[in-house]
Design a protein around this motif. Structure first.
Motif, PDB file in Angstrom:
ATOM      1  N   THR A  35       0.822  -1.210   0.000  1.00  0.00           N
ATOM      2  CA  THR A  35       0.000   0.000   0.000  1.00  0.00           C
ATOM      3  C   THR A  35       0.857   1.261   0.000  1.00  0.00           C
ATOM      4  OG1 THR A  35      -0.131   0.007   2.412  1.00  0.00           O
ATOM      5  CG2 THR A  35      -1.881  -1.150   1.208  1.00  0.00           C
ATOM      6  N   LEU A 117     -10.812   3.480   1.404  1.00  0.00           N
ATOM      7  CA  LEU A 117      -9.414   3.870   1.279  1.00  0.00           C
ATOM      8  C   LEU A 117      -8.661   3.912   2.601  1.00  0.00           C
ATOM      9  CD1 LEU A 117      -9.844   6.745  -1.350  1.00  0.00           C
ATOM     10  CD2 LEU A 117      -9.368   4.319  -1.752  1.00  0.00           C
ATOM     11  N   PHE A 120      -5.097   2.574   2.966  1.00  0.00           N
ATOM     12  CA  PHE A 120      -3.995   3.393   2.459  1.00  0.00           C
ATOM     13  C   PHE A 120      -3.689   4.579   3.376  1.00  0.00           C
ATOM     14  CE2 PHE A 120      -6.141   1.503  -1.252  1.00  0.00           C
ATOM     15  CZ  PHE A 120      -5.084   0.755  -1.762  1.00  0.00           C
ATOM     16  N   ALA A 122      -5.952   6.875   4.271  1.00  0.00           N
ATOM     17  CA  ALA A 122      -6.731   8.048   3.889  1.00  0.00           C
ATOM     18  C   ALA A 122      -7.499   8.646   5.063  1.00  0.00           C
ATOM     19  CB  ALA A 122      -7.700   7.687   2.763  1.00  0.00           C
ATOM     20  N   LYS A 327      -4.593  -1.749  -7.156  1.00  0.00           N
ATOM     21  CA  LYS A 327      -5.021  -0.695  -6.245  1.00  0.00           C
ATOM     22  C   LYS A 327      -3.858   0.089  -5.660  1.00  0.00           C
ATOM     23  CE  LYS A 327      -9.390  -2.937  -5.071  1.00  0.00           C
ATOM     24  NZ  LYS A 327     -10.271  -3.469  -4.000  1.00  0.00           N
ATOM     25  N   TRP A 331      -3.753   3.982  -5.944  1.00  0.00           N
ATOM     26  CA  TRP A 331      -3.608   4.873  -4.795  1.00  0.00           C
ATOM     27  C   TRP A 331      -2.420   5.822  -4.971  1.00  0.00           C
ATOM     28  CZ3 TRP A 331      -5.764   7.344  -1.105  1.00  0.00           C
ATOM     29  CH2 TRP A 331      -4.976   7.962  -0.128  1.00  0.00           C
ATOM     30  N   ASN A 335      -3.129   9.669  -4.462  1.00  0.00           N
ATOM     31  CA  ASN A 335      -2.413  10.382  -3.411  1.00  0.00           C
ATOM     32  C   ASN A 335      -1.615  11.547  -4.000  1.00  0.00           C
ATOM     33  OD1 ASN A 335      -1.427  10.566  -0.579  1.00  0.00           O
ATOM     34  ND2 ASN A 335       0.528  10.037  -1.521  1.00  0.00           N
TER      35      ASN A 335
END
Length: 442
Positions: A35, A117, A120, A122, A327, A331, A335
């Motif tokens: 991630t 999310l 990650f 978020a 993913k 991300w 980001n």
């Protein structure tokens, strides 16, 4: 993304023809498991619209040389939503990253079509974003989208017309605004403090006003959906206020937003003010040039001046569809584009900033605007974006709700029925549609 493009996207019809998605737009089969954005690699596909996308992608690929991006411009927010719906129904074909109107987040989140999310990190980033803009990316207490930009409500007014009407300062409350409306109406038959035709293009401002009032007419809990426009006390307060304006002929109900007549009235001052999203300055400059030097920006009027609040009128986010095969790389892009260097690229191409670091930066706040008579307009916009904002939940089929809004609400503004009855009929239509979609409606 141009601010006008963002606004036009908000008012796009739910009946827009679905995009024919190119074969290259299907989710990548190459997947990375970490991630951490720096570990991401492979190929991703992105669906989106508006200015700044190509420039942001080019900068991203330079910063992340192990990731290759395939970008499909999907037209508008409504087009993108419909194309994504089609891919979800087919069980394949969704991109790794999809741009999305903020009003659509709840729909795709509750059905599991876009990824949570939080894995990650978020959920820990909210402090870096303006509160109202960040709130639109949330569902069920977690983050499903990362904000590209938003539209905090701002009061824009023609200072010359206000002065002519004997108004020295912009209104700080809606009660003051009502008194100012009467003074401006007294200038002549063509003069109004604002316009409202109750058509589909005023749907977003309708929701924004309810939001500022802390109304809660919609609530989704799994398959249980509450639709309560007629019983919510704050919605009633708004309806009563608007009905008073209609009855006293204090708003121009014959001019629709985004028409030539609208921009002409903004140019000649016969529409003297707007309570609308912070993306409006660019639209005034490009389409009402004759009024250069006359317009100003101020804080949105308040219902309770002791507890000032604001709301959002527009916004978009990046999401990761659940079908994505990469993913981590998805991300990495999201980001970069929203929380990293790409955020400034979007702002440089006309998008309203979501990050506090940009909103509070000297370069943004201290810029003067000659159209607004040399005012530091961004100071007002920055303040608007960071004002306290209550949570507001949109319908999980907001695009459809907008498409039928004018069929019911415009009748009240044209004097064919009361706004109370029009809202009740609109609510009935929303409930019928919700049941057809399989919701249990309260």
């Amino acid at each position: 993304m141009k601010l006008l493009d963002m606004k036009k996207t908000m008012i796009a019809s739910a009946a827009a023809v679905a995009m024919i998605v190119p074969l290259g737009a299907c989710g990548s089969s190459s997947e990375t498991t970490s991630t951490d954005p720096k570990d991401a690699s492979g190929e991703i596909t992105i669906w989106g619209w508006g200015n700044g996308m190509n420039e942001t992608i080019a900068a991203f690929e330079k910063a992340y040389p192990k990731i290759k991006v395939k970008y499909s411009s999907t037209g508008t927010g409504a087009d993108t939503s419909k194309a994504l719906n089609n891919a979800i129904a087919a069980g394949k074909g969704a991109p790794d990253v999809s741009m999305m109107l903020s009003t659509d987040v709840s729909k795709f989140a509750q059905e599991g079509s876009i990824s949570d999310l939080k894995e990650f990190g978020a959920n820990d980033m909210g402090k870096d974003f303006a509160p109202g803009i960040w709130g639109q990316a949330q569902f069920g207490g977690t983050t499903y989208g990362m904000p590209i930009g938003g539209g905090p409500m701002v009061f824009f007014y023609n200072e010359e017309v206000f002065s002519k009407a004997g108004i020295d300062t912009p209104p700080t409350t809606w009660d003051e605004w009502y008194e100012d409306a009467k003074k401006i109406r007294a200038l002549g038959d063509d003069y109004y403090i604002t316009n409202n035709a109750g058509d589909r293009d005023s749907y977003s401002e309708f929701n924004a006003m309810l939001w500022q009032l802390a109304a809660q007419p919609f609530k989704l809990d799994g398959e249980n959906l509450t639709i309560d426009l007629t019983g919510d006390k704050q919605v009633k307060k708004f309806i009563d206020f608007q009905q008073k304006l209609i009855d006293e002929d204090l708003v121009n109900t014959s001019i629709r937003n985004w028409t030539d007549d609208w921009f002409r009235s903004l140019s000649d001052g016969t529409t003297a003010s707007l309570a609308v999203g912070a993306w409006m300055p660019t639209n005034l400059e490009s389409s009402s040039g004759a009024a250069k030097g006359k317009w100003r920006a101020a804080d949105i009027p308040q219902w309770d001046p002791d507890h000032p609040t604001n709301a959002e009128d527009g916004g978009s986010v990046f999401t990761i569809p659940s079908q994505s095969k990469n993913k981590a790389a998805a991300w990495a892009f999201i980001n970069y584009a929203t929380h990293g260097d790409g955020a400034q690229i979007f702002v440089d191409h006309g998008n309203f900033p979501a990050l506090k670091s940009i909103l509070n930066g000297d370069e943004f706040k201290n810029a003067t605007n000659e159209y607004f008579g040399g005012q530091k307009v961004n100071e007002v916009l920055s303040r608007a974006a960071q004002m306290d904002s209550s949570s507001y939940e949109f319908l999980p089929f907001s695009t459809y709700a907008q498409s039928i809004f004018g069929d019911y609400i415009s009748k009240a503004y044209q004097g064919e029925t009361s706004l109370k009855k029009a809202v009740a009929s609109y609510q009935d239509a929303l409930i019928d549609y919700a049941k057809e979609q399989g919701y249990t409606v309260k």
